[in-house]
Motif scaffolding. Structure first.
Motif, short mmCIF file in Angstrom:
data_model
loop_
_atom_site.label_atom_id
_atom_site.label_comp_id
_atom_site.label_asym_id
_atom_site.label_seq_id
_atom_site.Cartn_x
_atom_site.Cartn_y
_atom_site.Cartn_z
N GLN A 66 -14.60 -57.02 -58.16
CA GLN A 66 -13.32 -56.48 -58.12
C GLN A 66 -12.51 -56.14 -59.50
OE1 GLN A 66 -10.65 -59.18 -55.92
NE2 GLN A 66 -11.78 -59.00 -53.84
N GLU A 67 -11.92 -55.29 -59.27
CA GLU A 67 -11.22 -54.59 -60.57
C GLU A 67 -9.57 -54.44 -60.27
OE1 GLU A 67 -10.85 -52.92 -64.25
OE2 GLU A 67 -12.84 -53.71 -63.48
N LEU A 109 -5.75 -53.24 -56.95
CA LEU A 109 -6.86 -54.23 -56.78
C LEU A 109 -8.16 -53.52 -56.01
CD1 LEU A 109 -8.22 -56.97 -57.47
CD2 LEU A 109 -7.23 -57.65 -55.22
N GLU A 110 -9.17 -53.36 -56.66
CA GLU A 110 -10.22 -52.54 -55.79
C GLU A 110 -11.48 -53.14 -55.95
OE1 GLU A 110 -10.73 -48.85 -58.14
OE2 GLU A 110 -8.60 -48.03 -57.31
N GLN A 111 -12.38 -52.73 -54.87
CA GLN A 111 -13.76 -53.37 -54.89
C GLN A 111 -14.44 -52.13 -54.33
OE1 GLN A 111 -14.21 -57.29 -53.29
NE2 GLN A 111 -16.48 -57.02 -53.36
N GLY A 112 -15.71 -51.94 -55.23
CA GLY A 112 -16.49 -50.80 -54.50
C GLY A 112 -15.66 -49.47 -54.29
N GLY A 113 -14.54 -49.38 -55.51
CA GLY A 113 -14.07 -47.95 -54.99
C GLY A 113 -12.79 -48.05 -54.12
#
Length: 164
Positions: A66-67, A109-113
């Motif tokens: 996660q980013e 909040l992102e995960q895998g784009g």
């Protein structure tokens, strides 16, 4: 040979852990125009660096992959900065009234784009002097850190579904 194999295995595990770790990006929009920051450039930079470090520390709790992207648009520190008559630097006075810390930010909040969550928030710590604070009384940003951590736990981690 065995020792070399262990070294390679350890290096591979470290590399894998590095790529799977959660991350964060913190940006500040026009920080010189923030509502309440120290007057000296050096002190302003110290505050922004410490706030960024705190976000980075909190981001260690994000699930792998996660980013979090945070854009801070305003900061109002706890208390008020007042000049001292015969001193070079100012002093921050905290009276516990309407001088609570606030911060305006937007986040994604992102995960895998893929966007998991996003929004705009105004963080406030209105009872900052009446609450138990786990940060040291010698930490000049202890109230702001508490406010950021409260938001992070509730808005970012609060409804996380573990994706491990």
């Amino acid at each position: 040979m065995r020792l070399q194999a262990r070294s390679w295995l350890a290096a591979a595990l470290l590399a894998a852990a590095g790529t799977a770790s959660a991350g964060i990006t913190v940006d500040y929009v026009k920080p010189d125009e923030f509502m309440d920051m120290p007057r000296s450039q050096q002190d302003r930079e110290r505050v922004l660096k410490e706030v960024t470090r705190h976000f980075n520390d909190l981001a260690k709790d994000l699930p792998a992959g996660q980013e979090l992207k945070v854009t801070v648009t305003d900061i109002d520190l706890a208390g008020r900065e007042e000049p001292r008559r015969w001193a070079i630097d100012d002093i921050r006075i905290m009276r516990g009234g309407a001088d609570w810390p606030t911060m305006k930010l937007s986040y994604t909040l992102e995960q895998g784009g893929q966007v998991l969550r996003s929004g705009e928030e105004t963080l406030k710590n209105m009872m900052y002097q009446q609450r138990i604070n786990r940060y040291s009384s010698g930490d000049p940003l202890r109230y702001e850190k508490q406010m950021i951590e409260d938001w992070f736990q509730k808005a970012i981690l609060g409804s996380q579904v573990s994706q491990k």
